[in-house]
Design an enzyme around this catalytic site. Structure first.
Site, PDB file in Angstrom:
ATOM      1  N   ALA A  69       1.097  -1.249  -0.034  1.00 47.28           N
ATOM      2  CA  ALA A  69       0.044  -0.111  -0.256  1.00 47.28           C
ATOM      3  C   ALA A  69       1.020   1.340  -0.173  1.00 47.28           C
ATOM      4  CB  ALA A  69      -0.898  -0.023   1.314  1.00 47.28           C
ATOM      5  N   LYS A  97       6.589  -3.282  -6.265  1.00 44.98           N
ATOM      6  CA  LYS A  97       7.074  -3.385  -7.638  1.00 44.98           C
ATOM      7  C   LYS A  97       6.511  -4.849  -8.054  1.00 44.98           C
ATOM      8  CE  LYS A  97      11.401  -2.781  -8.570  1.00 44.98           C
ATOM      9  NZ  LYS A  97      11.128  -1.392  -9.085  1.00 44.98           N
ATOM     10  N   ASN A 100       2.830  -3.966  -9.252  1.00 47.19           N
ATOM     11  CA  ASN A 100       2.948  -2.864 -10.192  1.00 47.19           C
ATOM     12  C   ASN A 100       3.309  -3.837 -11.646  1.00 47.19           C
ATOM     13  OD1 ASN A 100       2.721  -0.756  -8.449  1.00 47.19           O
ATOM     14  ND2 ASN A 100       5.004  -0.460  -8.590  1.00 47.19           N
ATOM     15  N   GLY A 312       9.673   2.568 -13.865  1.00 48.40           N
ATOM     16  CA  GLY A 312      10.475   1.533 -14.045  1.00 48.40           C
ATOM     17  C   GLY A 312      10.030   0.064 -14.129  1.00 48.40           C
ATOM     18  N   ASP A 313       9.095  -0.232 -13.242  1.00 48.61           N
ATOM     19  CA  ASP A 313       8.238  -1.300 -13.298  1.00 48.61           C
ATOM     20  C   ASP A 313       7.286  -1.736 -14.428  1.00 48.61           C
ATOM     21  OD1 ASP A 313       9.074  -1.963 -10.639  1.00 48.61           O
ATOM     22  OD2 ASP A 313       7.715  -0.997  -9.755  1.00 48.61           O
ATOM     23  N   GLY A 348       0.448   7.999  -8.929  1.00 53.00           N
ATOM     24  CA  GLY A 348       0.456   6.655  -8.452  1.00 53.00           C
ATOM     25  C   GLY A 348       0.932   5.658  -9.310  1.00 53.00           C
TER      26      GLY A 348
END
Length: 366
Positions: A69, A97, A100, A312-313, A348
């Protein structure tokens, strides 16, 4: 590590909900990073970018990792030591990560499983709902009662940059000493596996070993804990994907210039990693394959950068989806750059993951 063009014999993917149609052709199990099928298999290609993958016939993307979270506070600047400042806004959104990357795969309409843990709390429910709404398959998401859901405090500055503090919670605790046969089976039936460093190294090692045993390629995102990556893990991954800061930390070498980055990547090659995908933020990305010329991808500019969290993810997951669908490395980098460009335009992490159609529309304009 196997040769870059080898393919093992075809192996069907058995989905938990819808058994594979035995009359339906199944893609080849990919044994390494040469994702383009040889000429003899052209009659059975992977789905193109424009088509939604069939959940019955396509080996899935499997993401093993963290779910957090994310508690966002928007500030003009970071506080100094001993200083208290006021935030403009504050809200809690699903992130982590692993989660995501899983949602990115789901929103790109590729069959995606998430293997991870959340607690029996409101944050766990928030993450579960976000994963479900992102189209992620949750057969392998565990709810534990001995640890809270992991969370992170994200300090978002006005320029879109962020600083993050992570509380591991269920991401780092309560994992079984040995992963269940069911979890390892979905890994072995994957088309590609994504790992990060916000869960214990012991879990990542088990997953990477299981994937290697089934000739499933593994991408390790270097983000997460800043401890050295165990050699035992490096031995079983196909692609290491750090940003330039993570690359510098992992190799203890400077990464200020392309030449320095290349030298640091050379050290990774010596540690046994054949492919290194370096994310360079506003400077784009570079894929280094040992013995080959690097492939550079410039950034696809966003009209306005709102929040770089999750970019990046998004990049890593989109790259993985494109590869497993049979695109070339160069095409996959461009697809990933387009997805990341869309991500930074929304606040987000999980809420900013782009839909497939939006990525395709952007690719038509660049």
């Amino acid at each position: 590590m196997g040769g870059l063009s080898a393919l093992s014999s075809p192996k069907p993917f058995n989905h938990h909900h819808n058994p594979t149609n035995p009359n339906q052709p199944t893609p080849n199990k990919i044994s390494s990073l040469q994702f383009n099928p040889p000429p003899s298999t052209k009659s059975n290609p992977f789905p193109s970018f424009a088509l939604k993958a069939s959940y019955d016939a396509v080996p899935p993307l499997v993401v093993v990792g963290s779910a957090n979270a994310d508690i966002y506070v928007e500030v003009d600047r970071l506080p100094k030591e001993g200083e208290t400042i006021s935030a403009k806004t504050g809200q809690t959104l699903a992130g982590g990560k692993g989660a995501n990357q899983a949602v990115c795969g789901g929103k790109l309409e590729y069959p995606t499983y998430f293997v991870g843990q959340v607690g029996e709390d409101a944050h766990g429910k928030l993450i579960t709902e976000a994963l479900e709404s992102g189209g992620v398959l949750l057969d392998h998401l565990s709810v534990v009662d001995d640890a809270p859901t992991g969370h992170a405090v994200v300090m978002l500055q006005s320029g879109g940059q962020n600083s993050i503090i992570i509380v591991g919670g269920a991401n780092m605790a309560c994992w079984p000493e040995t992963l269940s046969p069911e979890d390892l089976e979905v890994v072995k039936n994957a088309g590609i596996v994504l790992l990060q460093r916000e869960i214990p190294d012991s879990v990542n090692i088990q997953v990477a070993m299981a994937a290697r045993s089934a000739c499933v390629p593994v991408i390790l995102d270097a983000g997460g804990v800043d401890s050295p990556i165990p050699q035992e893990l490096l031995n079983f991954i196909d692609v290491l994907s750090p940003n330039e800061t993570e690359l510098a930390r992992l190799t203890n070498m400077p990464t200020e210039s392309f030449e320095q980055i290349s030298q640091a990547v050379g050290k990774c090659h010596k540690m046994g990693v054949k492919e290194v995908l370096v994310k360079l933020g506003s400077k784009g990305s570079v894929l280094f394959t040992e013995g080959e010329e690097p492939i550079r991808q410039s950034v696809i500019s966003a009209p306005k950068v709102i929040d770089t969290t999750g970019a990046g993810d998004t990049f890593t997951a989109a790259f993985a989806v494109a590869l497993v669908e049979g695109k070339s490395k160069r095409e996959s980098l461009k697809f990933a750059a387009a997805a990341a460009s869309l991500c930074v335009q929304v606040k987000g992490a999980i809420p900013s993951m782009p839909r497939r159609k939006t990525v395709l529309n952007l690719l038509q304009t660049v």
